[in-house]
Write a protein that holds these residues in place. Structure first.
Motif, PDB file in Angstrom:
ATOM      1  N   HIS A 127      19.150 -13.229 -47.997  1.00 57.82           N
ATOM      2  CA  HIS A 127      19.808 -12.071 -47.394  1.00 57.82           C
ATOM      3  C   HIS A 127      20.201 -12.366 -45.944  1.00 57.82           C
ATOM      4  O   HIS A 127      21.296 -11.999 -45.492  1.00 57.82           O
ATOM      5  N   ASP A 128      19.302 -13.028 -45.202  1.00 53.66           N
ATOM      6  CA  ASP A 128      19.625 -13.391 -43.812  1.00 53.66           C
ATOM      7  C   ASP A 128      20.845 -14.294 -43.755  1.00 53.66           C
ATOM      8  O   ASP A 128      21.716 -14.130 -42.883  1.00 53.66           O
ATOM      9  N   ALA A 129      20.907 -15.272 -44.661  1.00 50.24           N
ATOM     10  CA  ALA A 129      22.035 -16.206 -44.655  1.00 50.24           C
ATOM     11  C   ALA A 129      23.347 -15.483 -44.934  1.00 50.24           C
ATOM     12  O   ALA A 129      24.386 -15.779 -44.314  1.00 50.24           O
ATOM     13  N   VAL A 130      23.329 -14.517 -45.862  1.00 49.52           N
ATOM     14  CA  VAL A 130      24.530 -13.727 -46.135  1.00 49.52           C
ATOM     15  C   VAL A 130      24.945 -12.944 -44.890  1.00 49.52           C
ATOM     16  O   VAL A 130      26.126 -12.891 -44.520  1.00 49.52           O
ATOM     17  N   THR A 131      23.961 -12.350 -44.224  1.00 51.70           N
ATOM     18  CA  THR A 131      24.249 -11.574 -43.011  1.00 51.70           C
ATOM     19  C   THR A 131      24.886 -12.448 -41.934  1.00 51.70           C
ATOM     20  O   THR A 131      25.861 -12.051 -41.287  1.00 51.70           O
ATOM     21  N   VAL A 132      24.343 -13.648 -41.739  1.00 53.06           N
ATOM     22  CA  VAL A 132      24.892 -14.562 -40.744  1.00 53.06           C
ATOM     23  C   VAL A 132      26.299 -14.998 -41.139  1.00 53.06           C
ATOM     24  O   VAL A 132      27.213 -15.034 -40.308  1.00 53.06           O
ATOM     25  N   ALA A 133      26.488 -15.336 -42.410  1.00 54.61           N
ATOM     26  CA  ALA A 133      27.791 -15.827 -42.866  1.00 54.61           C
ATOM     27  C   ALA A 133      28.888 -14.808 -42.628  1.00 54.61           C
ATOM     28  O   ALA A 133      30.044 -15.175 -42.379  1.00 54.61           O
ATOM     29  N   ARG A 134      28.544 -13.518 -42.697  1.00 53.17           N
ATOM     30  CA  ARG A 134      29.549 -12.469 -42.546  1.00 53.17           C
ATOM     31  C   ARG A 134      29.708 -11.993 -41.103  1.00 53.17           C
ATOM     32  O   ARG A 134      30.540 -11.150 -40.825  1.00 53.17           O
ATOM     33  N   SER A 173      15.905 -25.373 -30.304  1.00 47.73           N
ATOM     34  CA  SER A 173      17.274 -25.766 -30.657  1.00 47.73           C
ATOM     35  C   SER A 173      18.028 -24.667 -31.392  1.00 47.73           C
ATOM     36  O   SER A 173      19.205 -24.844 -31.727  1.00 47.73           O
ATOM     37  N   ALA A 174      17.376 -23.535 -31.652  1.00 41.72           N
ATOM     38  CA  ALA A 174      18.040 -22.439 -32.366  1.00 41.72           C
ATOM     39  C   ALA A 174      19.260 -21.954 -31.592  1.00 41.72           C
ATOM     40  O   ALA A 174      19.246 -21.865 -30.360  1.00 41.72           O
ATOM     41  N   ILE A 175      20.323 -21.648 -32.328  1.00 44.34           N
ATOM     42  CA  ILE A 175      21.540 -21.118 -31.714  1.00 44.34           C
ATOM     43  C   ILE A 175      21.645 -19.617 -31.912  1.00 44.34           C
ATOM     44  O   ILE A 175      22.628 -19.001 -31.494  1.00 44.34           O
ATOM     45  N   GLY A 176      20.638 -19.017 -32.543  1.00 42.22           N
ATOM     46  CA  GLY A 176      20.659 -17.584 -32.744  1.00 42.22           C
ATOM     47  C   GLY A 176      19.515 -17.120 -33.607  1.00 42.22           C
ATOM     48  O   GLY A 176      18.713 -17.928 -34.109  1.00 42.22           O
ATOM     49  N   ARG A 177      19.426 -15.813 -33.749  1.00 37.85           N
ATOM     50  CA  ARG A 177      18.398 -15.187 -34.585  1.00 37.85           C
ATOM     51  C   ARG A 177      19.061 -14.152 -35.483  1.00 37.85           C
ATOM     52  O   ARG A 177      20.131 -13.619 -35.169  1.00 37.85           O
ATOM     53  N   VAL A 178      18.385 -13.850 -36.608  1.00 34.67           N
ATOM     54  CA  VAL A 178      18.851 -12.806 -37.507  1.00 34.67           C
ATOM     55  C   VAL A 178      17.634 -12.014 -37.968  1.00 34.67           C
ATOM     56  O   VAL A 178      16.594 -12.580 -38.298  1.00 34.67           O
TER      57      VAL A 178
END
Length: 321
Positions: A127-134, A173-178
């Motif tokens: 679900h997180d990956a879908v949220t980031v992708a959109r 090294s993270a470029i963001g959070r979800v």
């Protein structure tokens, strides 16, 4: 709502327990799209690339993912999700990133706990990956791993925990959070020019050194016909001095040689005697890449039958970009 392609590439998120409770790869599709909520799965098309556990994957299996990503990009989808085993996720994500030229994000995710286990983390990560992708901010980030709420660029992401839910880092090294409040990007990753898609050269290996290691492993790999060799040394890319002549022999035999460090951070540099000797011999410093990722860079640079000199130039140009 943007259309997305979800690639089922096996791994823990798609695994099943056998009669003894041991996790094994699934024979067919895991139907991962079905674990998404109705809103999240809208516009998501699922395709299968691999059905086993990721430790059994080979370069040909990984290249099927590269091909599906390229096809999806040509179709104009908004992004690609890859549900993948965590053991080699960092390798395949980096390999895909070497070839990915598009603006749509390619996001790898998976699970540390199988769907049959209490507290399975696969659905939340997916679900997180879908949220980031959109999210509009994901355009142009290239290939990344979304896991445990963190967004990590493929270049630097490494599996740091063999069983815990926050499997990947380094956290710095993270470029963001979800999370349940959405996506927050804090950085933009480096994206060197991609390679044209070629079959990677399989004859590239890693020689990992430890206290008291000698030249035998390097010599054996060269005698076995490797075209590329990554030496995983200490500190800033240092090796025992009696290993240096073996690396010189490898170079003389026409082998593309690189030096990496076993350290998580800091990278390589010819600061000490052995590292300086290796640099003078023409060994390619991995800089911030792990040994596993430098190996893949070499495999791609040597792909298509390119000679060692051409591959060395391409690898150095990519590292410098």
């Amino acid at each position: 709502m943007s259309s997305l392609v979800l690639i089922d590439a096996g791994g823990t998120i798609a695994s099943l327990p056998d009669a003894q409770g041991v996790l094994v790869g699934r024979a067919g599709s895991a139907r991962l799209r079905d674990v998404l909520s109705a809103d999240a799965r809208e516009g998501v098309v699922e395709r299968q690339a691999y059905a086993g556990l990721s430790e059994d994957m080979g370069l040909a299996d990984a290249m099927r993912i590269v091909t599906i990503v390229a096809q999806a990009e040509a179709e104009g989808v908004g992004g690609v999700l890859v549900a993948h085993g965590t053991d080699t996720m960092e390798d395949v994500a980096f390999l895909v990133d070497l070839f990915h030229a598009g603006q749509g994000p390619v996001l790898f995710t998976g699970a540390q706990r199988a769907a049959s286990a209490p507290g399975c983390d696969g659905p939340a990560n997916l679900h997180d990956a879908v949220t980031v992708a959109r999210d509009p901010g994901a355009r142009g980030i290239g290939c990344a791993i979304v896991f445990g709420g963190r967004i990590l660029p493929a270049r630097s992401a490494r599996k740091l925990d063999s069983s815990g839910p926050e499997a990947f880092g380094p956290h710095g090294s993270a470029i963001g959070r979800v999370d349940d409040h959405g996506v927050r990007f804090t950085a933009t990753p480096r994206r060197p020019a991609p390679f044209a898609i070629v079959d990677p050269e399989p004859r590239v290996e890693i020689a990992a050194l430890g206290l008291g290691s000698g030249p035998a492993l390097v010599d054996a790999l060269v005698a076995g016909g490797v075209r590329g060799l990554v030496v995983e040394g200490f500190g800033r890319g240092n090796v025992p001095m009696d290993v240096v002549p073996a690396i010189e022999r490898a170079r003389a035999a026409g082998v593309l040689v690189g030096i990496a460090t076993s350290c998580i951070g800091g990278g390589t540099a010819p600061t000490y005697q052995s590292g300086a000797r290796l640099a003078a011999l023409g060994a390619v410093g991995a800089e911030d890449l792990s040994a596993r990722k430098l190996r893949l860079l070499f495999a791609v640079a040597l792909g298509g039958g390119r000679d060692a000199a051409t591959a060395e130039r391409l690898a150095r140009e990519w590292l410098a970009a």
